[in-house]
Design a protein around this motif. Sequence first.
Motif, PDB file in Angstrom:
ATOM      1  N   ARG A 174       0.850  -1.186   0.000  1.00  0.00           N
ATOM      2  CA  ARG A 174       0.000   0.000   0.000  1.00  0.00           C
ATOM      3  C   ARG A 174       0.887   1.237   0.000  1.00  0.00           C
ATOM      4  O   ARG A 174       1.886   1.309   0.716  1.00  0.00           O
ATOM      5  CB  ARG A 174      -0.895  -0.035   1.233  1.00  0.00           C
ATOM      6  N   GLY A 175       0.534   2.214  -0.815  1.00  0.00           N
ATOM      7  CA  GLY A 175       1.338   3.424  -0.927  1.00  0.00           C
ATOM      8  C   GLY A 175       2.428   3.325  -1.979  1.00  0.00           C
ATOM      9  O   GLY A 175       3.143   4.287  -2.236  1.00  0.00           O
ATOM     10  N   THR A 176       2.549   2.171  -2.622  1.00  0.00           N
ATOM     11  CA  THR A 176       3.555   1.954  -3.660  1.00  0.00           C
ATOM     12  C   THR A 176       2.890   2.013  -5.021  1.00  0.00           C
ATOM     13  O   THR A 176       1.806   1.474  -5.216  1.00  0.00           O
ATOM     14  CB  THR A 176       4.223   0.577  -3.482  1.00  0.00           C
ATOM     15  N   GLU A 177       3.543   2.703  -5.972  1.00  0.00           N
ATOM     16  CA  GLU A 177       3.065   2.753  -7.348  1.00  0.00           C
ATOM     17  C   GLU A 177       4.135   2.159  -8.252  1.00  0.00           C
ATOM     18  O   GLU A 177       5.293   2.546  -8.174  1.00  0.00           O
ATOM     19  CB  GLU A 177       2.765   4.191  -7.771  1.00  0.00           C
ATOM     20  N   VAL A 178       3.714   1.210  -9.092  1.00  0.00           N
ATOM     21  CA  VAL A 178       4.642   0.522  -9.994  1.00  0.00           C
ATOM     22  C   VAL A 178       4.088   0.595 -11.398  1.00  0.00           C
ATOM     23  O   VAL A 178       2.882   0.426 -11.614  1.00  0.00           O
ATOM     24  CB  VAL A 178       4.832  -0.952  -9.574  1.00  0.00           C
ATOM     25  N   GLU A 179       4.973   0.806 -12.364  1.00  0.00           N
ATOM     26  CA  GLU A 179       4.595   0.796 -13.773  1.00  0.00           C
ATOM     27  C   GLU A 179       5.553  -0.112 -14.515  1.00  0.00           C
ATOM     28  O   GLU A 179       6.767  -0.049 -14.301  1.00  0.00           O
ATOM     29  CB  GLU A 179       4.656   2.209 -14.355  1.00  0.00           C
ATOM     30  N   GLY A 180       5.004  -0.987 -15.379  1.00  0.00           N
ATOM     31  CA  GLY A 180       5.853  -1.878 -16.154  1.00  0.00           C
ATOM     32  C   GLY A 180       5.211  -3.225 -16.357  1.00  0.00           C
ATOM     33  O   GLY A 180       3.990  -3.358 -16.316  1.00  0.00           O
ATOM     34  N   ALA A 181       6.039  -4.244 -16.549  1.00  0.00           N
ATOM     35  CA  ALA A 181       5.569  -5.611 -16.759  1.00  0.00           C
ATOM     36  C   ALA A 181       6.107  -6.482 -15.636  1.00  0.00           C
ATOM     37  O   ALA A 181       7.286  -6.419 -15.301  1.00  0.00           O
ATOM     38  CB  ALA A 181       6.038  -6.136 -18.101  1.00  0.00           C
ATOM     39  N   LEU A 182       5.221  -7.283 -15.054  1.00  0.00           N
ATOM     40  CA  LEU A 182       5.597  -8.179 -13.969  1.00  0.00           C
ATOM     41  C   LEU A 182       5.326  -9.601 -14.417  1.00  0.00           C
ATOM     42  O   LEU A 182       4.206  -9.938 -14.810  1.00  0.00           O
ATOM     43  CB  LEU A 182       4.784  -7.853 -12.717  1.00  0.00           C
ATOM     44  N   SER A 183       6.349 -10.432 -14.389  1.00  0.00           N
ATOM     45  CA  SER A 183       6.224 -11.829 -14.758  1.00  0.00           C
ATOM     46  C   SER A 183       6.910 -12.654 -13.683  1.00  0.00           C
ATOM     47  O   SER A 183       8.078 -12.405 -13.362  1.00  0.00           O
ATOM     48  CB  SER A 183       6.890 -12.074 -16.121  1.00  0.00           C
ATOM     49  N   CYS A 184       6.179 -13.619 -13.109  1.00  0.00           N
ATOM     50  CA  CYS A 184       6.797 -14.405 -12.039  1.00  0.00           C
ATOM     51  C   CYS A 184       6.176 -15.794 -11.952  1.00  0.00           C
ATOM     52  O   CYS A 184       5.140 -16.069 -12.544  1.00  0.00           O
ATOM     53  CB  CYS A 184       6.685 -13.677 -10.703  1.00  0.00           C
ATOM     54  N   GLU A 185       6.828 -16.644 -11.192  1.00  0.00           N
ATOM     55  CA  GLU A 185       6.387 -18.019 -10.981  1.00  0.00           C
ATOM     56  C   GLU A 185       5.512 -18.124  -9.735  1.00  0.00           C
ATOM     57  O   GLU A 185       4.763 -19.075  -9.589  1.00  0.00           O
ATOM     58  CB  GLU A 185       7.607 -18.930 -10.792  1.00  0.00           C
ATOM     59  N   ALA A 186       5.607 -17.170  -8.831  1.00  0.00           N
ATOM     60  CA  ALA A 186       4.967 -17.269  -7.522  1.00  0.00           C
ATOM     61  C   ALA A 186       3.712 -16.414  -7.437  1.00  0.00           C
ATOM     62  O   ALA A 186       3.333 -15.734  -8.387  1.00  0.00           O
ATOM     63  CB  ALA A 186       5.961 -16.838  -6.445  1.00  0.00           C
ATOM     64  N   ASN A 187       3.096 -16.439  -6.252  1.00  0.00           N
ATOM     65  CA  ASN A 187       1.930 -15.617  -5.977  1.00  0.00           C
ATOM     66  C   ASN A 187       2.310 -14.142  -5.980  1.00  0.00           C
ATOM     67  O   ASN A 187       3.407 -13.774  -5.569  1.00  0.00           O
ATOM     68  CB  ASN A 187       1.329 -15.966  -4.616  1.00  0.00           C
ATOM     69  N   VAL A 188       1.368 -13.301  -6.423  1.00  0.00           N
ATOM     70  CA  VAL A 188       1.561 -11.854  -6.440  1.00  0.00           C
ATOM     71  C   VAL A 188       0.382 -11.220  -5.719  1.00  0.00           C
ATOM     72  O   VAL A 188      -0.762 -11.575  -5.974  1.00  0.00           O
ATOM     73  CB  VAL A 188       1.623 -11.302  -7.885  1.00  0.00           C
ATOM     74  N   ARG A 189       0.680 -10.290  -4.833  1.00  0.00           N
ATOM     75  CA  ARG A 189      -0.374  -9.534  -4.148  1.00  0.00           C
ATOM     76  C   ARG A 189      -0.094  -8.057  -4.353  1.00  0.00           C
ATOM     77  O   ARG A 189       0.985  -7.581  -4.062  1.00  0.00           O
ATOM     78  CB  ARG A 189      -0.409  -9.867  -2.668  1.00  0.00           C
ATOM     79  N   VAL A 190      -1.105  -7.344  -4.882  1.00  0.00           N
ATOM     80  CA  VAL A 190      -0.992  -5.914  -5.107  1.00  0.00           C
ATOM     81  C   VAL A 190      -1.881  -5.223  -4.084  1.00  0.00           C
ATOM     82  O   VAL A 190      -3.087  -5.466  -4.042  1.00  0.00           O
ATOM     83  CB  VAL A 190      -1.418  -5.531  -6.544  1.00  0.00           C
ATOM     84  N   GLU A 191      -1.288  -4.375  -3.272  1.00  0.00           N
ATOM     85  CA  GLU A 191      -2.028  -3.570  -2.295  1.00  0.00           C
ATOM     86  C   GLU A 191      -1.930  -2.087  -2.643  1.00  0.00           C
ATOM     87  O   GLU A 191      -2.656  -1.282  -2.092  1.00  0.00           O
ATOM     88  CB  GLU A 191      -1.503  -3.811  -0.872  1.00  0.00           C
ATOM     89  N   GLY A 192      -1.024  -1.743  -3.557  1.00  0.00           N
ATOM     90  CA  GLY A 192      -0.851  -0.357  -3.993  1.00  0.00           C
ATOM     91  C   GLY A 192      -1.452  -0.158  -5.369  1.00  0.00           C
ATOM     92  O   GLY A 192      -2.540  -0.646  -5.666  1.00  0.00           O
ATOM     93  N   LYS A 193      -0.708   0.563  -6.236  1.00  0.00           N
ATOM     94  CA  LYS A 193      -1.164   0.810  -7.606  1.00  0.00           C
ATOM     95  C   LYS A 193      -0.181   0.166  -8.571  1.00  0.00           C
ATOM     96  O   LYS A 193       1.030   0.291  -8.406  1.00  0.00           O
ATOM     97  CB  LYS A 193      -1.260   2.310  -7.880  1.00  0.00           C
ATOM     98  N   PHE A 194      -0.727  -0.493  -9.581  1.00  0.00           N
ATOM     99  CA  PHE A 194       0.103  -1.118 -10.611  1.00  0.00           C
ATOM    100  C   PHE A 194      -0.453  -0.752 -11.972  1.00  0.00           C
ATOM    101  O   PHE A 194      -1.662  -0.836 -12.199  1.00  0.00           O
ATOM    102  CB  PHE A 194       0.123  -2.645 -10.457  1.00  0.00           C
ATOM    103  N   ASN A 195       0.432  -0.360 -12.877  1.00  0.00           N
ATOM    104  CA  ASN A 195       0.053   0.004 -14.236  1.00  0.00           C
ATOM    105  C   ASN A 195       0.942  -0.780 -15.183  1.00  0.00           C
ATOM    106  O   ASN A 195       2.140  -0.526 -15.248  1.00  0.00           O
ATOM    107  CB  ASN A 195       0.224   1.516 -14.445  1.00  0.00           C
ATOM    108  N   GLY A 196       0.370  -1.754 -15.884  1.00  0.00           N
ATOM    109  CA  GLY A 196       1.155  -2.577 -16.796  1.00  0.00           C
ATOM    110  C   GLY A 196       0.574  -3.964 -16.899  1.00  0.00           C
ATOM    111  O   GLY A 196      -0.595  -4.185 -16.608  1.00  0.00           O
ATOM    112  N   VAL A 197       1.396  -4.913 -17.276  1.00  0.00           N
ATOM    113  CA  VAL A 197       0.966  -6.299 -17.479  1.00  0.00           C
ATOM    114  C   VAL A 197       1.432  -7.138 -16.299  1.00  0.00           C
ATOM    115  O   VAL A 197       2.565  -7.005 -15.844  1.00  0.00           O
ATOM    116  CB  VAL A 197       1.554  -6.859 -18.796  1.00  0.00           C
ATOM    117  N   ILE A 198       0.542  -8.010 -15.801  1.00  0.00           N
ATOM    118  CA  ILE A 198       0.896  -8.936 -14.724  1.00  0.00           C
ATOM    119  C   ILE A 198       0.698 -10.353 -15.236  1.00  0.00           C
ATOM    120  O   ILE A 198      -0.392 -10.708 -15.689  1.00  0.00           O
ATOM    121  CB  ILE A 198       0.031  -8.717 -13.474  1.00  0.00           C
ATOM    122  N   GLU A 199       1.755 -11.169 -15.160  1.00  0.00           N
ATOM    123  CA  GLU A 199       1.686 -12.576 -15.541  1.00  0.00           C
ATOM    124  C   GLU A 199       2.279 -13.400 -14.413  1.00  0.00           C
ATOM    125  O   GLU A 199       3.380 -13.108 -13.944  1.00  0.00           O
ATOM    126  CB  GLU A 199       2.470 -12.843 -16.826  1.00  0.00           C
TER     127      GLU A 199
END
Length: 139
Positions: free
Chosen positions: A20-45
């Motif tokens: 929370r309070g974090t802003e991210v822009e870009g592409a996220l690709s990972c093998e594990a679980n992802v939890r977004v509590e802030g702001k994300f702008n881009g692609v999540i895989e």
Amino acid sequence: MSRSKASKNSYMPTDSLIGRGTEVEGALSCEANVRVEGKFNGVIESRACVTIGEHAEARSDISAREVIIAGKVYGDVQADGKLTITSTGQMFGDVLAASSLVIAEGGILNGSSKMEPKKNEQPDAAPAADVHFFETEAG
């Protein structure tokens, strides 16, 4: 700790958190679980579960094994397994694929959804029914 245990643990994927309070822009690709509590702008895989927290906002196309939306998502979602929109969740985009879709009371889906049976599951073939139409004397 023995060497074999240490080497096994070094290859285990680590869950990712965008706080929370974090802003991210870009592409996220990972093998594990992802939890977004802030702001994300881009692609999540992810090959695991993606959770958009209650106060989070994702302007993202999301592709994962499972997706849970408790905040706001602006973008399309593709889930190999279940897509869950909780009572606080809001999704503005299309469900491109999901093996099951759960929308809790109060949850919002503003878009279209497409669900097809898994490749190894065939829909039951309905037997052909005899349909007879009768003419009425009135008309």
